[in-house]
Motif scaffolding. Structure first.
Motif, PDB file in Angstrom:
ATOM      1  N   THR A   1      -4.885   6.694 -10.938  1.00 17.55           N
ATOM      2  CA  THR A   1      -5.989   6.521  -9.983  1.00 17.55           C
ATOM      3  C   THR A   1      -5.721   5.377  -9.020  1.00 17.55           C
ATOM      4  O   THR A   1      -6.164   5.416  -7.881  1.00 17.55           O
ATOM      5  N   ASP A   2      -4.997   4.364  -9.482  1.00 20.94           N
ATOM      6  CA  ASP A   2      -4.632   3.237  -8.633  1.00 20.94           C
ATOM      7  C   ASP A   2      -3.516   3.679  -7.684  1.00 20.94           C
ATOM      8  O   ASP A   2      -2.469   4.154  -8.115  1.00 20.94           O
ATOM      9  N   GLU A   3      -3.746   3.518  -6.394  1.00 19.37           N
ATOM     10  CA  GLU A   3      -2.797   4.012  -5.385  1.00 19.37           C
ATOM     11  C   GLU A   3      -1.430   3.329  -5.497  1.00 19.37           C
ATOM     12  O   GLU A   3      -0.390   3.983  -5.369  1.00 19.37           O
ATOM     13  N   GLU A   4      -1.404   2.031  -5.736  1.00 14.74           N
ATOM     14  CA  GLU A   4      -0.138   1.309  -5.862  1.00 14.74           C
ATOM     15  C   GLU A   4       0.640   1.793  -7.091  1.00 14.74           C
ATOM     16  O   GLU A   4       1.851   2.010  -7.033  1.00 14.74           O
ATOM     17  N   ARG A   5      -0.066   1.956  -8.181  1.00  9.33           N
ATOM     18  CA  ARG A   5       0.567   2.441  -9.425  1.00  9.33           C
ATOM     19  C   ARG A   5       1.055   3.875  -9.254  1.00  9.33           C
ATOM     20  O   ARG A   5       2.112   4.251  -9.749  1.00  9.33           O
ATOM     21  N   ARG A   6       0.278   4.687  -8.542  1.00  9.48           N
ATOM     22  CA  ARG A   6       0.674   6.076  -8.290  1.00  9.48           C
ATOM     23  C   ARG A   6       1.963   6.124  -7.479  1.00  9.48           C
ATOM     24  O   ARG A   6       2.865   6.904  -7.785  1.00  9.48           O
ATOM     25  N   GLU A   7       2.066   5.273  -6.470  1.00 11.78           N
ATOM     26  CA  GLU A   7       3.277   5.220  -5.638  1.00 11.78           C
ATOM     27  C   GLU A   7       4.497   4.816  -6.472  1.00 11.78           C
ATOM     28  O   GLU A   7       5.575   5.399  -6.337  1.00 11.78           O
ATOM     29  N   GLU A   8       4.312   3.841  -7.352  1.00 13.45           N
ATOM     30  CA  GLU A   8       5.399   3.391  -8.232  1.00 13.45           C
ATOM     31  C   GLU A   8       5.844   4.512  -9.165  1.00 13.45           C
ATOM     32  O   GLU A   8       7.036   4.748  -9.345  1.00 13.45           O
TER      33      GLU A   8
END
Length: 161
Positions: A99-106
């Motif tokens: 759900t966290d955009e930064e974590r999703r990108e990683e």
């Protein structure tokens, strides 16, 4: 010449990842649990531990990568690694659940790395095995065998005289 270097270099990542999976399976098991546990329940394997599956996957990866690095049956080792990598791609980096955009990108970046490694294992399984090369190798073996047969027959004839 390049294959002699390429296969061990490709195998290093798999050996490292396999060792990490065997020594510290909890982190990888937690990461793959949201995808793996429902699948295990669906097929009736509720009692199978995700941690045990991660360890088994790690041991199989170490074995296949070692065989690839040593260029022993590289096609088989490459295909086994491709299958193991496909499993990692499917359950190891579920970026779509983040759900966290930064974590999703990683996680997406790591997912794509695994997809690239999957492609590398497919290349390792097929490079150098063209039908033309196989045909030349068979022709060479047949020529050597025919030469041995001729020389073997000549020596038998010479001994009789």
């Amino acid at each position: 010449m390049f294959r002699v270097l390429a296969r061990p270099l490709l195998a290093t990542w798999f050996v490292y990842g396999g060792v990490q999976s065997v020594l510290e399976p909890q982190k990888r098991a937690a990461r793959s649990a949201p995808v793996l546990e429902p699948a295990l329940k669906e097929v009736g394997l509720d009692d199978v531990s995700t941690t045990d599956l991660v360890k088994a996957h790690g041991m199989a990866t170490i074995a296949a990568a070692s065989i690839l690095a040593l260029s022993r049956t590289p096609r088989t080792a490459g295909l086994v690694l491709a299958g193991l990598t496909a499993a990692t791609v499917a359950v190891g980096r579920p970026f779509w659940l983040e759900t966290d955009e930064e974590r999703r990108e990683e996680q997406l970046e790591l997912f794509l790395k695994n997809v690239s490694l999957f492609g590398g294992t497919l290349l390792a399984a097929t490079v150098g095995h063209s039908p033309r090369k196989v045909k030349r190798a068979k022709a060479k073996k047949a020529k050597v065998k025919a030469k041995k047969d001729v020389l073997g027959g000549a020596s038998v004839t010479a001994k009789k005289k």
